[in-house]
Design a protein around this motif. Structure first.
Motif, PDB file in Angstrom:
ATOM      1  N   GLU A 127       0.750  -1.232  -0.021  1.00 14.37           N
ATOM      2  CA  GLU A 127       0.075   0.163  -0.178  1.00 14.37           C
ATOM      3  C   GLU A 127       0.848   1.074  -0.121  1.00 14.37           C
ATOM      4  O   GLU A 127       0.777   2.190  -0.789  1.00 14.37           O
ATOM      5  N   LEU A 128       1.807   1.450   0.948  1.00 15.10           N
ATOM      6  CA  LEU A 128       2.752   2.334   0.846  1.00 15.10           C
ATOM      7  C   LEU A 128       3.354   2.607  -0.530  1.00 15.10           C
ATOM      8  O   LEU A 128       3.523   3.781  -1.092  1.00 15.10           O
ATOM      9  N   ILE A 129       3.887   1.599  -1.250  1.00 19.01           N
ATOM     10  CA  ILE A 129       4.730   1.623  -2.384  1.00 19.01           C
ATOM     11  C   ILE A 129       3.503   2.384  -3.621  1.00 19.01           C
ATOM     12  O   ILE A 129       3.824   3.266  -4.363  1.00 19.01           O
ATOM     13  N   GLU A 130       2.424   1.791  -3.555  1.00 18.53           N
ATOM     14  CA  GLU A 130       1.295   2.332  -4.310  1.00 18.53           C
ATOM     15  C   GLU A 130       0.899   3.933  -4.087  1.00 18.53           C
ATOM     16  O   GLU A 130       1.054   4.616  -5.126  1.00 18.53           O
ATOM     17  N   LYS A 131       1.019   4.135  -2.813  1.00 19.07           N
ATOM     18  CA  LYS A 131       0.758   5.737  -2.415  1.00 19.07           C
ATOM     19  C   LYS A 131       2.084   6.486  -3.002  1.00 19.07           C
ATOM     20  O   LYS A 131       2.033   7.683  -3.640  1.00 19.07           O
ATOM     21  N   LEU A 132       3.007   6.013  -2.667  1.00 21.39           N
ATOM     22  CA  LEU A 132       4.430   6.629  -3.259  1.00 21.39           C
ATOM     23  C   LEU A 132       4.437   6.881  -4.788  1.00 21.39           C
ATOM     24  O   LEU A 132       4.978   7.862  -5.421  1.00 21.39           O
ATOM     25  N   GLU A 133       3.933   5.616  -5.562  1.00 23.08           N
ATOM     26  CA  GLU A 133       3.906   5.722  -6.974  1.00 23.08           C
ATOM     27  C   GLU A 133       2.663   7.067  -7.530  1.00 23.08           C
ATOM     28  O   GLU A 133       3.119   7.702  -8.287  1.00 23.08           O
ATOM     29  N   ARG A 134       1.781   6.931  -6.680  1.00 23.89           N
ATOM     30  CA  ARG A 134       0.842   7.800  -6.871  1.00 23.89           C
ATOM     31  C   ARG A 134       1.181   9.292  -6.884  1.00 23.89           C
ATOM     32  O   ARG A 134       1.107  10.101  -7.626  1.00 23.89           O
ATOM     33  N   LEU A 135       1.945   9.527  -5.755  1.00 26.04           N
ATOM     34  CA  LEU A 135       2.771  10.794  -5.379  1.00 26.04           C
ATOM     35  C   LEU A 135       3.700  11.256  -6.447  1.00 26.04           C
ATOM     36  O   LEU A 135       3.599  12.291  -6.819  1.00 26.04           O
ATOM     37  N   LYS A 136       4.309  10.332  -7.099  1.00 25.45           N
ATOM     38  CA  LYS A 136       5.274  10.521  -7.933  1.00 25.45           C
ATOM     39  C   LYS A 136       4.825  10.924  -9.154  1.00 25.45           C
ATOM     40  O   LYS A 136       5.107  12.015  -9.858  1.00 25.45           O
ATOM     41  N   GLU A 137       3.691  10.245  -9.499  1.00 31.67           N
ATOM     42  CA  GLU A 137       2.925  10.706 -10.849  1.00 31.67           C
ATOM     43  C   GLU A 137       2.227  12.171 -10.603  1.00 31.67           C
ATOM     44  O   GLU A 137       2.433  12.932 -11.631  1.00 31.67           O
ATOM     45  N   GLU A 138       1.759  12.309  -9.405  1.00 31.45           N
ATOM     46  CA  GLU A 138       0.921  13.755  -9.205  1.00 31.45           C
ATOM     47  C   GLU A 138       2.115  14.830  -9.272  1.00 31.45           C
ATOM     48  O   GLU A 138       1.846  15.866  -9.955  1.00 31.45           O
ATOM     49  N   HIS A 139       3.470  14.559  -8.804  1.00 31.81           N
ATOM     50  CA  HIS A 139       4.377  15.502  -8.688  1.00 31.81           C
ATOM     51  C   HIS A 139       4.947  15.580 -10.056  1.00 31.81           C
ATOM     52  O   HIS A 139       5.098  17.024 -10.263  1.00 31.81           O
ATOM     53  N   THR A 140       5.107  14.697 -10.942  1.00 27.09           N
ATOM     54  CA  THR A 140       5.488  14.851 -12.342  1.00 27.09           C
ATOM     55  C   THR A 140       4.538  15.429 -13.048  1.00 27.09           C
ATOM     56  O   THR A 140       4.979  16.312 -13.965  1.00 27.09           O
ATOM     57  N   SER A 141       3.245  15.167 -12.884  1.00 29.87           N
ATOM     58  CA  SER A 141       2.330  15.824 -13.760  1.00 29.87           C
ATOM     59  C   SER A 141       2.164  17.361 -13.417  1.00 29.87           C
ATOM     60  O   SER A 141       2.099  18.174 -14.123  1.00 29.87           O
ATOM     61  N   LEU A 142       2.197  17.852 -12.176  1.00 34.15           N
ATOM     62  CA  LEU A 142       2.506  19.119 -11.684  1.00 34.15           C
ATOM     63  C   LEU A 142       3.652  19.928 -11.978  1.00 34.15           C
ATOM     64  O   LEU A 142       3.510  21.187 -12.620  1.00 34.15           O
ATOM     65  N   LYS A 143       4.964  19.342 -12.211  1.00 33.68           N
ATOM     66  CA  LYS A 143       6.100  19.564 -12.934  1.00 33.68           C
ATOM     67  C   LYS A 143       5.746  20.055 -14.285  1.00 33.68           C
ATOM     68  O   LYS A 143       6.194  21.031 -14.728  1.00 33.68           O
ATOM     69  N   LEU A 144       5.102  18.932 -15.152  1.00 32.59           N
ATOM     70  CA  LEU A 144       5.124  19.459 -16.393  1.00 32.59           C
ATOM     71  C   LEU A 144       4.004  20.586 -16.645  1.00 32.59           C
ATOM     72  O   LEU A 144       4.239  21.237 -17.401  1.00 32.59           O
ATOM     73  N   ARG A 145       2.945  20.727 -15.693  1.00 32.60           N
ATOM     74  CA  ARG A 145       1.851  21.814 -15.930  1.00 32.60           C
ATOM     75  C   ARG A 145       2.809  23.129 -15.695  1.00 32.60           C
ATOM     76  O   ARG A 145       2.417  23.973 -16.288  1.00 32.60           O
ATOM     77  N   ALA A 146       3.484  23.139 -14.656  1.00 29.19           N
ATOM     78  CA  ALA A 146       4.347  24.293 -14.153  1.00 29.19           C
ATOM     79  C   ALA A 146       5.233  24.891 -15.600  1.00 29.19           C
ATOM     80  O   ALA A 146       5.284  25.904 -15.513  1.00 29.19           O
ATOM     81  N   GLU A 147       5.777  23.722 -16.096  1.00 24.14           N
ATOM     82  CA  GLU A 147       6.635  24.185 -17.359  1.00 24.14           C
ATOM     83  C   GLU A 147       5.820  24.548 -18.614  1.00 24.14           C
ATOM     84  O   GLU A 147       6.555  25.178 -19.549  1.00 24.14           O
ATOM     85  N   GLU A 148       4.655  24.587 -18.540  1.00 26.74           N
ATOM     86  CA  GLU A 148       3.935  24.788 -19.796  1.00 26.74           C
ATOM     87  C   GLU A 148       3.981  26.215 -19.937  1.00 26.74           C
ATOM     88  O   GLU A 148       3.818  26.989 -19.192  1.00 26.74           O
TER      89      GLU A 148
END
Length: 148
Positions: A127-148
């Motif tokens: 469960e912890l690994i799943e949540k970390l993966e989701r957090l990484k995905e959210e962080h990456t998508s935020l990063k990409l939006r900020a760069e746009e």
């Protein structure tokens, strides 16, 4: 290889033989073969215990060499050895066996508790690994939006 039960009440030798044989042959022979071989040996031991007039409350220690040939367990019955400690003669040993049996029971209970904890820890870890993966995905998508 050699099977040795250690000290065990005569009433419980068959279960002990099976447990020890499973432990000794894990990964070397099929479980079905272990059950077959244990049954065969236990029959031989039973006959020997009857010959020796062993009581259920007596303590025994059984040793017997064996080989694994072509996936089958072959007993060396010529060297089957049964030591008998009569309860009537060995009250102290019989009392010690009661303590050993109680401790074995407690150990099995503790092992079961630890296995349950390990299963829960594994689930929590996943469960912890799943949540970390989701957090990484959210962080990456935020990063990409900020760069746009």
């Amino acid at each position: 290889m050699k099977l040795s039960t250690g000290y065990v009440r005569a009433s419980g030798y068959a279960h002990k033989v099976r447990r020890v044989l499973f432990a000794l042959t894990r990964g070397k022979v099929e479980p079905k073969e272990v059950v077959r071989a244990a049954g065969e040996l236990n029959q031989r031991i039973f006959e020997k215990l009857q010959e020796l007039s062993v009581e259920k409350s007596d303590v025994v220690r059984i040793t017997v060499p064996f080989k694994i040939e072509d996936g089958r367990i072959a007993w060396d019955y010529e060297n089957l050895h049964v030591e008998v400690y009569r309860k009537s003669e060995e009250e102290k040993l019989a009392k010690a066996m009661e303590e050993v049996e109680e401790r074995e029971k407690q150990l099995e209970e503790r092992i079961k508790e630890l296995e349950d904890v390990a299963v829960r820890l594994k689930a929590l870890s996943e469960e912890l690994i799943e949540k970390l993966e989701r957090l990484k995905e959210e962080h990456t998508s935020l990063k990409l939006r900020a760069e746009e």
